[in-house]
Design an enzyme around this catalytic site. Sequence first.
Site, PDB file in Angstrom:
ATOM      1  N   LEU A 101       0.760  -1.154  -0.023  1.00  0.00           N
ATOM      2  CA  LEU A 101      -0.202  -0.047  -0.083  1.00  0.00           C
ATOM      3  C   LEU A 101       0.804   1.223   0.131  1.00  0.00           C
ATOM      4  O   LEU A 101       1.868   1.318   0.796  1.00  0.00           O
ATOM      5  CB  LEU A 101      -1.052  -0.005   1.258  1.00  0.00           C
ATOM      6  CG  LEU A 101      -2.071  -1.053   1.135  1.00  0.00           C
ATOM      7  CD1 LEU A 101      -2.843  -1.078   2.626  1.00  0.00           C
ATOM      8  CD2 LEU A 101      -3.074  -0.687   0.176  1.00  0.00           C
ATOM      9  N   ASP A 102       0.501   2.270  -0.746  1.00  0.00           N
ATOM     10  CA  ASP A 102       1.568   3.388  -1.050  1.00  0.00           C
ATOM     11  C   ASP A 102       1.427   4.092   0.242  1.00  0.00           C
ATOM     12  O   ASP A 102       0.442   4.098   1.151  1.00  0.00           O
ATOM     13  CB  ASP A 102       1.295   4.165  -2.033  1.00  0.00           C
ATOM     14  CG  ASP A 102       0.098   4.786  -2.283  1.00  0.00           C
ATOM     15  OD1 ASP A 102      -0.389   5.249  -1.575  1.00  0.00           O
ATOM     16  OD2 ASP A 102      -0.649   4.876  -3.281  1.00  0.00           O
ATOM     17  N   LEU A 103       2.201   5.204   0.410  1.00  0.00           N
ATOM     18  CA  LEU A 103       2.365   6.076   1.378  1.00  0.00           C
ATOM     19  C   LEU A 103       1.198   6.733   2.105  1.00  0.00           C
ATOM     20  O   LEU A 103       0.936   6.769   3.327  1.00  0.00           O
ATOM     21  CB  LEU A 103       3.445   7.265   1.123  1.00  0.00           C
ATOM     22  CG  LEU A 103       3.821   8.197   2.296  1.00  0.00           C
ATOM     23  CD1 LEU A 103       4.522   7.684   3.400  1.00  0.00           C
ATOM     24  CD2 LEU A 103       4.539   9.483   1.533  1.00  0.00           C
ATOM     25  N   ASN A 104       0.226   7.341   1.075  1.00  0.00           N
ATOM     26  CA  ASN A 104      -0.782   7.746   1.684  1.00  0.00           C
ATOM     27  C   ASN A 104      -2.213   6.956   1.564  1.00  0.00           C
ATOM     28  O   ASN A 104      -3.392   7.608   1.635  1.00  0.00           O
ATOM     29  CB  ASN A 104      -1.261   8.975   0.536  1.00  0.00           C
ATOM     30  CG  ASN A 104      -0.094   9.829   0.850  1.00  0.00           C
ATOM     31  OD1 ASN A 104       0.274  10.442   1.771  1.00  0.00           O
ATOM     32  ND2 ASN A 104       0.471  10.655  -0.416  1.00  0.00           N
ATOM     33  N   SER A 105      -2.111   5.687   1.265  1.00  0.00           N
ATOM     34  CA  SER A 105      -3.160   4.725   1.341  1.00  0.00           C
ATOM     35  C   SER A 105      -3.106   3.864   2.923  1.00  0.00           C
ATOM     36  O   SER A 105      -1.950   4.058   3.469  1.00  0.00           O
ATOM     37  CB  SER A 105      -2.747   3.641   0.304  1.00  0.00           C
ATOM     38  OG  SER A 105      -3.085   4.378  -1.017  1.00  0.00           O
TER      39      SER A 105
END
EC number: 5.4.99.-
Length: 235
Positions: A101-105
């Site tokens: 999951l990316d940084l902002n997810s």
Amino acid sequence: MCRLAKIISNAGVCSRRNAEKLIVGGKVKIDGITILSPATNVDMSNQIEVSGRLINNTQKPRLWIYYKPVGLITTHKDPLSRKTVFEQLIGLPRVISIGRLDLNSEGLLLLTNSGDLAHQFEMPASKLKRVYNVRAYGNPNILLKNNYKNLKIDGIFYNPHSIKLLRQNKSNSWFEVVLFEGKNREIRRIFEYFGLQVNKLIRIQYGALKIGNLKPGNYQEISNKILEKQLVMCF
């Protein structure tokens, strides 16, 4: 007896492919002797070292559901010194993530001590459903009334299974997005293509496993019974 690369992968050190690279690169020893063939067979009596560190070659595959908070990246080491998921996990053995999951997810991130198990979950042939709740700014009709399947964006094809409007207010809309093969920033790229800006992205389901009432930063282990059932259903 079991192949050396598989044992290293099952110990959660890395994927089987990377284990093979470590072996060929002379980073692995069995009972003090450097081994260069990934096909070498070992058993529980052998002592295995990877880059000078002893590994446990008898552990069983384990699986955890973790609620990844916003602001953490899914990697063991970050060249930009950002906070990582694995720095926040207290009380767990060495684990790897199944997908990212990316940084902002935020939301459901599966963790395991087995590289083989991670590979089984990640390979496209498993056809495991990923479900996301997505909040976005913009006109939802632009997305919903156009064909969002088999999109080609910057040379990459995206094919979400479904995108459904859950609710709408004056400035934002909530959607349910279902994927069967997640690509890097796929949801954000699709929404941007149709002029919508994603401002919240939460994964709530992976295969048959759901986030439930888990709070950000918390995790829970999946029982062997449920894990075996999941594997039978999907593989």
